[in-house]
Design an enzyme around this catalytic site. Sequence first.
Site, mmCIF file in Angstrom:
data_model
loop_
_atom_site.group_PDB
_atom_site.id
_atom_site.type_symbol
_atom_site.label_atom_id
_atom_site.label_comp_id
_atom_site.label_asym_id
_atom_site.label_seq_id
_atom_site.Cartn_x
_atom_site.Cartn_y
_atom_site.Cartn_z
ATOM 1 N N THR A 58 20.845 -77.134 -74.538
ATOM 2 C CA THR A 58 20.490 -78.386 -73.876
ATOM 3 C C THR A 58 19.377 -78.221 -72.838
ATOM 4 O OG1 THR A 58 22.248 -78.042 -72.256
ATOM 5 C CG2 THR A 58 22.763 -79.413 -74.177
ATOM 6 N N ASP A 59 19.269 -77.014 -72.246
ATOM 7 C CA ASP A 59 18.374 -76.861 -71.087
ATOM 8 C C ASP A 59 16.936 -77.298 -71.373
ATOM 9 O OD1 ASP A 59 20.619 -75.825 -69.980
ATOM 10 O OD2 ASP A 59 19.869 -73.770 -69.745
ATOM 11 N N LYS A 97 16.815 -83.774 -69.666
ATOM 12 C CA LYS A 97 18.108 -83.317 -69.137
ATOM 13 C C LYS A 97 18.100 -83.555 -67.635
ATOM 14 C CE LYS A 97 21.376 -79.525 -68.974
ATOM 15 N NZ LYS A 97 21.843 -78.232 -69.446
ATOM 16 N N THR A 150 24.651 -73.480 -76.565
ATOM 17 C CA THR A 150 26.105 -73.571 -76.490
ATOM 18 C C THR A 150 26.701 -74.228 -77.731
ATOM 19 O OG1 THR A 150 25.901 -73.745 -74.115
ATOM 20 C CG2 THR A 150 27.991 -74.428 -75.037
HETATM 21 N N1 ASP Z 1 21.691 -72.372 -71.397
HETATM 22 C C1 ASP Z 1 22.095 -73.081 -72.590
HETATM 23 C C2 ASP Z 1 20.856 -73.396 -73.399
HETATM 24 O O1 ASP Z 1 20.098 -74.244 -73.053
HETATM 25 C C3 ASP Z 1 22.845 -74.305 -72.250
HETATM 26 C C4 ASP Z 1 23.278 -75.127 -73.409
HETATM 27 O O2 ASP Z 1 23.212 -74.769 -74.549
HETATM 28 O O3 ASP Z 1 23.748 -76.220 -73.165
HETATM 29 O O4 ASP Z 1 20.648 -72.791 -74.389
#
Ligand code: ASP
Length: 465
Positions: free
Chosen positions: A186-187, A265, A110
Amino acid sequence: MSPKEKDLHQGYRGPTLELLKRFGITVWCEVRARTTRGDFVGLILPRSETSDDLHLVLKLSIGYNIGVRHDTILELEKIGFREAHYQIPEKEFPTDPTNPSVKLLGTGGTIASRLDYRTGAVIPAFSPGELYGSVPELADICNLETEKLFGVFSENMGPEQYLALAEKTGEAIQEGYEGIVIGHGTDTMHHTAAALSFMVQKPPVPIVMVGSQRSSDRPSSDAAQNLINATWAAGHGPIAEVLVCMFGPTSDLYNLLHRGTRVRKMHSSVRSTFRTLGDIPVAMVERGKVTPFKEDWLPRREDREVTVQAVFDERVTLVYYYPGMHPDVIDALVEKGYRGIVIAGTGLGHVNRLIYPALERARDAGVQVYMTLQTLWGFVQMNVYETGREILELGVVPLANMLPEVAYIKLGWALGVHPGDPAAVKGLMMTSIAGEMTEGEPHDGYLILQGGIPEVQDFLGKVWR
Ligand code: ASP
């Protein structure tokens, strides 16, 4: 499908593509959709290549995107056309010789995206010029250079990407950058943080991973603050380790710097989702200031020495134990040729008796089995209950307070470092090399210094004078 057609119907396939064609509709058409569930007016958005082929995505005028199943649609009437603009205004990133040079390596997620307000489509924002266009403060902090390594959501990161990222990070250090920032979804950022902690040891400069929970066009986005604090920590901060820089408290007060092997996370949507587990965060960072909480961090150095060991044996896995697990789960892994298994056990490190014979068979086949905890906080202690002792006797090795995902990553790496030498692999697993196992845990670490609810912080501030 011709490239032109692909352009007109971006991402739509199968029944949804047929539906669009039947009514002469393309992406970016504004339509009135008559469905078995009522009428909807909205803009047809592009569909991601990886989405199913059963739903049309409509952006409603109130801003929400909805998926409408093709077989509920009776008619599509075109009432307008509004194409998205994929360009973020590029501004030349100004350089200032007094600022440190920072390399931003992009992997996706993201943080690398920005939603187009009018259409709801996610578009990438990545070149220094685009970043400067959206976060001009970055130019006051550092001279930024960017390189897009991948453009994936982080569930698609894996060993292949870890190796490439570790190599690139090592190269950027040797090229003389004073800090490295890694943009990441983040995942699974904590998996990659662990991989880099083992693969790029003793870096002379900070390696700061950053992501965002909300894309940068949303009023509640954490992208700009996270980027500003991450580039500050990378370019100016004193801590030369692999760190994760994300929101500390729920509000936009400051960021925390978490050690790459102790972070996870912990919430699917809140911005303060990353927590240090089994310890307190290494430091906090607010605009222009890194304040360490801990004392045992590695300081920035002038030299360019760094140990890069970019290896990973993929024949490792992480098994989340549950009551009632059958032995065939373990047997199947051994039969398939896995060389290492990390178990996330219950309580102090337990599994049921039913799988003991399978653990024995794994040991006899030379498969290394390690124990970690589902509780995430605390230590594996297999001498307390009979169960633990029995499991120890089956050759399962306790990993103190190493987090399960970290143990999985470390095992893949250790098997890559010492192929064909199980004793050396075990020795490496039992030695803490990047803070993945600690002597003890602070009793209040998971509450203190990790950012509380503002009202509670206020209250505590009044009480603690
Ligand atoms: N699904 C995304 C990822 O981990 C979520 C994010 O970027 O926060 O790439």
